[in-house]
Design a protein around this motif. Structure first.
Motif, mmCIF file in Angstrom:
data_model
loop_
_atom_site.group_PDB
_atom_site.id
_atom_site.type_symbol
_atom_site.label_atom_id
_atom_site.label_comp_id
_atom_site.label_asym_id
_atom_site.label_seq_id
_atom_site.Cartn_x
_atom_site.Cartn_y
_atom_site.Cartn_z
ATOM 1 N N ARG A 30 48.451 44.064 41.370
ATOM 2 C CA ARG A 30 47.579 45.129 41.852
ATOM 3 C C ARG A 30 48.251 45.999 42.908
ATOM 4 O O ARG A 30 47.822 47.128 43.172
ATOM 5 C CB ARG A 30 46.291 44.495 42.409
ATOM 6 C CG ARG A 30 45.121 45.437 42.510
ATOM 7 C CD ARG A 30 43.841 44.709 42.893
ATOM 8 N NE ARG A 30 43.855 44.227 44.270
ATOM 9 C CZ ARG A 30 43.866 42.936 44.623
ATOM 10 N NH1 ARG A 30 43.857 42.011 43.678
ATOM 11 N NH2 ARG A 30 43.862 42.568 45.889
ATOM 12 N N SER A 40 42.896 46.770 38.565
ATOM 13 C CA SER A 40 41.792 45.855 38.295
ATOM 14 C C SER A 40 41.667 44.897 39.460
ATOM 15 O O SER A 40 42.658 44.283 39.884
ATOM 16 C CB SER A 40 42.025 45.085 37.000
ATOM 17 O OG SER A 40 41.079 44.039 36.881
ATOM 18 N N SER A 41 40.461 44.721 39.957
ATOM 19 C CA SER A 41 40.231 43.804 41.070
ATOM 20 C C SER A 41 40.433 42.356 40.651
ATOM 21 O O SER A 41 40.592 41.477 41.509
ATOM 22 C CB SER A 41 38.808 43.990 41.618
ATOM 23 O OG SER A 41 37.847 43.742 40.598
ATOM 24 N N ASN A 42 40.445 42.087 39.349
ATOM 25 C CA ASN A 42 40.652 40.722 38.854
ATOM 26 C C ASN A 42 42.125 40.343 38.779
ATOM 27 O O ASN A 42 42.466 39.174 38.602
ATOM 28 C CB ASN A 42 40.008 40.555 37.483
ATOM 29 C CG ASN A 42 38.498 40.659 37.535
ATOM 30 O OD1 ASN A 42 37.880 40.084 38.419
ATOM 31 N ND2 ASN A 42 37.907 41.403 36.616
ATOM 32 N N SER A 44 45.701 39.783 40.492
ATOM 33 C CA SER A 44 46.194 39.436 41.822
ATOM 34 C C SER A 44 47.169 40.497 42.318
ATOM 35 O O SER A 44 47.738 41.264 41.525
ATOM 36 C CB SER A 44 46.872 38.063 41.800
ATOM 37 O OG SER A 44 45.946 37.053 41.430
ATOM 38 N N HIS A 47 50.830 39.299 40.540
ATOM 39 C CA HIS A 47 50.175 38.443 39.544
ATOM 40 C C HIS A 47 51.179 37.643 38.706
ATOM 41 O O HIS A 47 51.015 36.450 38.496
ATOM 42 C CB HIS A 47 49.315 39.320 38.635
ATOM 43 C CG HIS A 47 48.371 38.566 37.769
ATOM 44 N ND1 HIS A 47 47.028 38.446 38.036
ATOM 45 C CD2 HIS A 47 48.588 37.871 36.616
ATOM 46 C CE1 HIS A 47 46.436 37.730 37.106
ATOM 47 N NE2 HIS A 47 47.367 37.363 36.219
ATOM 48 N N THR A 65 45.124 34.306 40.608
ATOM 49 C CA THR A 65 43.773 33.736 40.672
ATOM 50 C C THR A 65 43.165 33.566 39.289
ATOM 51 O O THR A 65 42.542 32.544 38.981
ATOM 52 C CB THR A 65 42.858 34.632 41.525
ATOM 53 O OG1 THR A 65 43.411 34.747 42.833
ATOM 54 C CG2 THR A 65 41.447 34.054 41.605
ATOM 55 N N ASN A 66 43.348 34.578 38.421
ATOM 56 C CA ASN A 66 42.656 34.591 37.128
ATOM 57 C C ASN A 66 43.575 34.365 35.930
ATOM 58 O O ASN A 66 43.156 34.536 34.789
ATOM 59 C CB ASN A 66 41.887 35.904 36.964
ATOM 60 C CG ASN A 66 40.760 36.007 37.975
ATOM 61 O OD1 ASN A 66 39.949 35.101 38.094
ATOM 62 N ND2 ASN A 66 40.725 37.100 38.724
ATOM 63 N N ALA A 90 44.833 38.485 33.813
ATOM 64 C CA ALA A 90 43.398 38.442 34.149
ATOM 65 C C ALA A 90 42.603 39.098 33.031
ATOM 66 O O ALA A 90 42.515 38.553 31.931
ATOM 67 C CB ALA A 90 43.131 39.083 35.500
ATOM 68 N N ASP A 91 42.053 40.311 33.268
ATOM 69 C CA ASP A 91 41.243 40.973 32.247
ATOM 70 C C ASP A 91 41.946 42.155 31.607
ATOM 71 O O ASP A 91 41.327 42.963 30.933
ATOM 72 C CB ASP A 91 39.909 41.437 32.854
ATOM 73 C CG ASP A 91 40.102 42.383 34.027
ATOM 74 O OD1 ASP A 91 41.273 42.603 34.430
ATOM 75 O OD2 ASP A 91 39.102 42.890 34.554
ATOM 76 N N ASP A 120 38.417 46.259 32.016
ATOM 77 C CA ASP A 120 37.186 45.934 31.281
ATOM 78 C C ASP A 120 36.921 46.837 30.090
ATOM 79 O O ASP A 120 35.834 46.827 29.544
ATOM 80 C CB ASP A 120 35.961 45.976 32.210
ATOM 81 C CG ASP A 120 36.089 44.989 33.346
ATOM 82 O OD1 ASP A 120 35.623 45.313 34.429
ATOM 83 O OD2 ASP A 120 36.660 43.902 33.140
#
Length: 380
Positions: A30, A40-42, A44, A47, A65-66, A90-91, A120
């Protein structure tokens, strides 16, 4: 020279985004200023990391995290990537591509500009199997099936619809997921062409080659009529005189002039025209006048449980059947699976029936044992 990038598309199905991988190690996260910055806030802040190990791209998660996923499986150690693999942070999901340029011109933005993608909007839109699909297409790994089309009047087989199944052990067999993969790779039309090519070869060399063969098209094929006509022309040259019927899908976006031109071209090649899924969307009333078909296939949504609907609705369907027949076409009911449905279709004047009540899609070998073929109509 090899170009490496991550690619994805948004929910409109048309906007393609590429993130070039020009520097290694390539941090993904991010934080602003990374090689791959994702909004995306999802995701890291830092990441994951992409590494180039002697030309082999390797990915590792940085304690995100995700999670980081390769081909929908979460990774916990370094994983080697191949061109076509699906990678998700993540997403946010992408496909990795590696291309060796061969003198073709690339846009200045192709491999030097990062396009940001909102989250998303495309999760799980990218299926796995790019490399396997290339093999399927190259080696024509298709299993052709044929579903009988029956005459209502005397229950003779008067047509066979060609249907294709995938024959690669690592890819879906059913057409819907297989075409989803094909479309995501830009090869939906190519898959449709291969199914026709393989199917017509099997049919033309069988005892049933005098029964009209109904060939499906993808809606997008009407956007490139020249390619469609060329593929049919090659087919006709290979199999002269074979009775063929080309089905145009209800969802195909066409104008009247284009369809009329296609109709005339098919007539010259002695290929009949059928309108598929009539009533599923825009009813083809104008097309019936401008390019009268050999057959109109009424969508299963109009046929299913027709014996349970009101008499007024049945009569309305009967009026459409009458209109189609007055235009010189045969009215075909798709998806008939119950005796009660068959009885109403007979009463409403349908000429042809297709559905499980008479037979599931079957191989050419299974057709040999199909009871109704002993009373086959070698037809018209």
């Amino acid at each position: 020279m090899t170009s490496c990038y991550l690619e994805s598309c948004l929910s409109d199905g048309e906007s393609v985004y590429r993130i070039p991988l020009n520097h290694f190690p390539a941090l993904v996260g991010r934080d602003v200023g990374l090689v791959v910055t994702l909004q995306s806030s999802n995701v890291s802040r830092q990441h994951a990391e992409l590494l180039d190990q002697d030309g082999q791209i390797v990915i590792r998660d940085l304690g995100s995290t995700n999670g980081t996923f390769v081909n929908h499986q979460q990774i916990t150690a370094c994983v080697r990537l191949n061109s076509g693999d699906v990678v998700r942070f993540a997403d946010m999901e992408f496909r990795l591509y590696q291309e060796r340029s061969q003198g073709q011109k690339q846009s200045a933005d192709d491999f030097t500009t990062t396009h940001f993608i909102a989250p998303d909007e495309h999760v799980n839109r990218i299926p796995v199997g790019a490399q396997q699909f290339e093999i399927l297409l190259r080696d024509r790994m298709i299993r052709p099936l044929f579903q009988p089309i029956m005459s209502v009047q005397d229950e003779r087989v008067t047509g066979l619809e060609l249907l294709g199944r995938g024959a690669h052990t690592e890819l879906p067999e059913l057409p819907a997921p297989l075409f989803f993969l094909a479309e995501s790779l830009g090869h939906g039309i190519g898959l449709s062409e291969v199914i026709r090519e393989v199917g017509i070869e099997v049919w033309a060399n069988s005892p049933f080659s005098d029964i009209p063969l109904f060939l499906n098209t993808q809606p997008g094929e009407l956007d490139d009529c020249q390619r469609l006509v060329e593929s049919l022309h090659v087919m006709r040259q290979q199999f002269p005189g074979c009775p063929l019927v080309l089905e145009i899908h209800e969802q195909a976006v066409t104008d009247q002039d284009t369809l009329a031109t296609l109709h005339e071209t098919l007539q010259r090649m002695e290929i009949r025209l059928a309108y598929d899924d009539f009533g599923a969307g825009q009813a083809r009333l104008l097309e019936l006048l401008h390019a009268p078909p050999y057959a109109v296939k009424f969508d299963i949504s109009l046929i299913r449980d027709i014996h349970k609907v009101s008499r007024d609705r049945q009569e309305m369907l009967g009026l459409l059947v009458t209109m189609v027949k007055k235009g010189g076409a045969r009215a075909l009911a798709e998806g008939v699976s119950q005796n009660e449905e068959l009885a109403v279709c007979r009463e409403l004047g349908f000429d042809l029936i297709q559905g499980f009540i008479y037979g599931y899609p079957m191989s050419i070998e299974q057709l040999d044992a199909f009871p109704c073929l002993c009373n086959t109509g070698r037809q018209t």
